[in-house]
Scaffold this motif. Structure first.
Motif, PDB file in Angstrom:
ATOM      1  N   ALA A  19      36.292  33.646  40.801  1.00 38.10           N
ATOM      2  CA  ALA A  19      35.493  34.799  40.381  1.00 38.10           C
ATOM      3  C   ALA A  19      36.051  36.091  40.970  1.00 38.10           C
ATOM      4  CB  ALA A  19      34.041  34.616  40.810  1.00 38.10           C
ATOM      5  N   ALA A  20      36.441  36.055  42.246  1.00 42.62           N
ATOM      6  CA  ALA A  20      36.986  37.253  42.890  1.00 42.62           C
ATOM      7  C   ALA A  20      38.285  37.680  42.218  1.00 42.62           C
ATOM      8  CB  ALA A  20      37.211  36.995  44.378  1.00 42.62           C
ATOM      9  N   PHE A  21      39.179  36.715  41.973  1.00 43.99           N
ATOM     10  CA  PHE A  21      40.465  37.035  41.352  1.00 43.99           C
ATOM     11  C   PHE A  21      40.260  37.519  39.919  1.00 43.99           C
ATOM     12  CE2 PHE A  21      44.930  35.707  40.081  1.00 43.99           C
ATOM     13  CZ  PHE A  21      45.534  36.689  40.851  1.00 43.99           C
ATOM     14  N   PHE A  22      39.305  36.931  39.214  1.00 46.86           N
ATOM     15  CA  PHE A  22      38.967  37.351  37.850  1.00 46.86           C
ATOM     16  C   PHE A  22      38.512  38.809  37.837  1.00 46.86           C
ATOM     17  CE2 PHE A  22      35.775  38.138  34.616  1.00 46.86           C
ATOM     18  CZ  PHE A  22      36.361  37.649  33.462  1.00 46.86           C
ATOM     19  N   CYS A  23      37.569  39.149  38.724  1.00 49.17           N
ATOM     20  CA  CYS A  23      37.008  40.503  38.756  1.00 49.17           C
ATOM     21  C   CYS A  23      38.062  41.536  39.137  1.00 49.17           C
ATOM     22  CB  CYS A  23      35.828  40.567  39.719  1.00 49.17           C
ATOM     23  SG  CYS A  23      34.350  39.678  39.148  1.00 49.17           S
ATOM     24  N   VAL A  24      38.930  41.200  40.105  1.00 48.01           N
ATOM     25  CA  VAL A  24      39.985  42.131  40.507  1.00 48.01           C
ATOM     26  C   VAL A  24      40.931  42.399  39.340  1.00 48.01           C
ATOM     27  CG1 VAL A  24      42.056  42.350  41.934  1.00 48.01           C
ATOM     28  CG2 VAL A  24      39.914  41.633  42.974  1.00 48.01           C
ATOM     29  N   GLY A  86      28.939  29.810  34.183  1.00 43.84           N
ATOM     30  CA  GLY A  86      29.895  30.381  35.123  1.00 43.84           C
ATOM     31  C   GLY A  86      30.634  31.566  34.526  1.00 43.84           C
ATOM     32  N   VAL A  87      31.088  31.448  33.269  1.00 43.24           N
ATOM     33  CA  VAL A  87      31.821  32.538  32.626  1.00 43.24           C
ATOM     34  C   VAL A  87      30.922  33.728  32.373  1.00 43.24           C
ATOM     35  CG1 VAL A  87      33.103  33.230  30.570  1.00 43.24           C
ATOM     36  CG2 VAL A  87      33.505  30.988  31.590  1.00 43.24           C
ATOM     37  N   ARG A  88      29.696  33.476  31.910  1.00 47.00           N
ATOM     38  CA  ARG A  88      28.772  34.595  31.680  1.00 47.00           C
ATOM     39  C   ARG A  88      28.472  35.325  32.985  1.00 47.00           C
ATOM     40  NH1 ARG A  88      26.283  31.171  27.661  1.00 47.00           N
ATOM     41  NH2 ARG A  88      24.833  30.347  29.216  1.00 47.00           N
ATOM     42  N   PHE A  89      28.306  34.565  34.072  1.00 42.74           N
ATOM     43  CA  PHE A  89      28.006  35.194  35.358  1.00 42.74           C
ATOM     44  C   PHE A  89      29.151  36.109  35.807  1.00 42.74           C
ATOM     45  CE2 PHE A  89      28.533  35.141  39.996  1.00 42.74           C
ATOM     46  CZ  PHE A  89      27.316  35.707  40.388  1.00 42.74           C
ATOM     47  N   ILE A  90      30.386  35.598  35.769  1.00 43.58           N
ATOM     48  CA  ILE A  90      31.501  36.431  36.232  1.00 43.58           C
ATOM     49  C   ILE A  90      31.772  37.588  35.268  1.00 43.58           C
ATOM     50  CG2 ILE A  90      32.603  34.558  37.510  1.00 43.58           C
ATOM     51  CD1 ILE A  90      34.663  34.434  35.193  1.00 43.58           C
ATOM     52  N   SER A  91      31.460  37.421  33.991  1.00 40.51           N
ATOM     53  CA  SER A  91      31.674  38.499  33.028  1.00 40.51           C
ATOM     54  C   SER A  91      30.729  39.662  33.308  1.00 40.51           C
ATOM     55  CB  SER A  91      31.478  37.988  31.595  1.00 40.51           C
ATOM     56  OG  SER A  91      32.421  36.975  31.289  1.00 40.51           O
ATOM     57  N   TRP A  92      29.445  39.347  33.510  1.00 41.56           N
ATOM     58  CA  TRP A  92      28.479  40.396  33.845  1.00 41.56           C
ATOM     59  C   TRP A  92      28.812  41.013  35.200  1.00 41.56           C
ATOM     60  CZ3 TRP A  92      25.395  42.855  30.699  1.00 41.56           C
ATOM     61  CH2 TRP A  92      24.953  42.218  29.530  1.00 41.56           C
ATOM     62  N   GLN A 155      34.277  38.268  26.021  1.00 43.76           N
ATOM     63  CA  GLN A 155      34.026  37.158  26.940  1.00 43.76           C
ATOM     64  C   GLN A 155      32.935  36.224  26.414  1.00 43.76           C
ATOM     65  OE1 GLN A 155      36.911  37.236  28.940  1.00 43.76           O
ATOM     66  NE2 GLN A 155      35.479  36.366  30.386  1.00 43.76           N
ATOM     67  N   LEU A 156      31.872  36.796  25.872  1.00 43.59           N
ATOM     68  CA  LEU A 156      30.770  35.974  25.357  1.00 43.59           C
ATOM     69  C   LEU A 156      31.208  35.170  24.135  1.00 43.59           C
ATOM     70  CD1 LEU A 156      27.790  38.486  25.761  1.00 43.59           C
ATOM     71  CD2 LEU A 156      28.453  36.603  27.278  1.00 43.59           C
ATOM     72  N   ILE A 157      32.047  35.785  23.302  1.00 43.56           N
ATOM     73  CA  ILE A 157      32.583  35.052  22.149  1.00 43.56           C
ATOM     74  C   ILE A 157      33.524  33.958  22.615  1.00 43.56           C
ATOM     75  CG2 ILE A 157      34.108  35.243  20.143  1.00 43.56           C
ATOM     76  CD1 ILE A 157      32.945  38.022  19.665  1.00 43.56           C
TER      77      ILE A 157
END
Length: 257
Positions: A19-24, A86-92, A155-157
């Protein structure tokens, strides 16, 4: 389970790291995306003089495209082991952090610069450091809005298509659900962000330029998504080794559920 015990769980630590690497990467892609670069000039080759929707010249990309393939890999990896939640959480979370970053970028622009700093880079060909800083970090609201909307919708799609393919194929064909979900989600992302930022926005790009730039960026993303398929399998193998085969299988089954 107490917090120290919780952090001993390798799955928890894995999710935090991903999640951290994704957000960065998502935030960096948004901030450096203001730069448009010419592919042929960067590679030191003659212009290809492409002709697409009546637009000719060098192939042009946003610098953010350098990082989006990594975001795709992380999205698919999190999808594989932590599912749609998990994907929805990190996307938001990423959208919130990107918005937070832009708020402070605008706050930094509003600070009155020190007089000596404004001219500090004149020897480097930058006559006004404040103007350059504002131009780079002060992306227009249309660009910011378009980027955030396109990123979140994409991301949601992606997560929806990924799990629809997964239900149809089971645990086989990891490459198919990864590239299939990316192909659909980035078709939306690549066109929405440029449409909002540059067609609806103050620059009012003509339809031909919008279609040409959007198409080039989309094709680039899909090509890299295909090229990076081996990395997706390496990530899957590494995570299985890190968690242990039984724990990794348990997470995949929960994610597919």
């Amino acid at each position: 389970m107490t917090m120290p015990r919780l952090l001993e769980d390798r799955a928890v630590r894995l999710f935090i790291g991903l999640a951290a690497f994704f957000c960065v990467n998502a935030a960096l892609a948004e901030f450096i995306g203001v730069k448009i670069f010419a592919l042929e000039d960067t590679l030191g080759i003659a212009p290809l003089n492409w002709n697409l929707f009546g637009q000719t010249g060098s192939l042009s990309f946003t610098a953010g495209t350098l990082l989006w393939p990594i975001v795709f890999i992380l999205t698919d990896t999190i999808n594989e082991f932590f599912g749609s939640r998990g994907v929805r959480f990190i996307s938001w979370l990423a959208v919130g952090l990107i918005g937070y970053g832009f708020v402070f970028a605008f706050a930094a622009i509003a600070l009155v610069p020190a007089g000596w700093w404004v001219t500090a880079a004149q020897s480097q060909g930058v006559p006004d450091y404040q103007a350059a800083f504002a131009a780079i970090f002060g992306q227009g609201l249309w660009t910011i809005g378009g980027s955030l909307v396109a990123f979140l919708v994409g991301q949601l799609i992606d997560v929806a298509v990924f799990h629809r393919i997964r239900r149809a194929t089971g645990e086989k064909h990891v490459w198919l659900r990864a590239t299939g979900s990316t192909a659909v989600s980035q078709l939306v992302d690549s066109f929405v962000v440029i449409y909002i930022a540059f067609v609806i926005g103050p620059q009012h790009w003509p339809l031909s330029l919008f279609l040409a730039v959007s198409t080039v960026n989309y094709v680039y993303k899909i090509l890299f998504a295909v090229v990076l398929i081996p990395l997706l399998y390496l990530m899957r193998r590494w995570i299985t080794g890190y968690l242990g085969a039984a724990r990794a299988e348990e997470l995949r089954l929960q994610a597919a559920g």
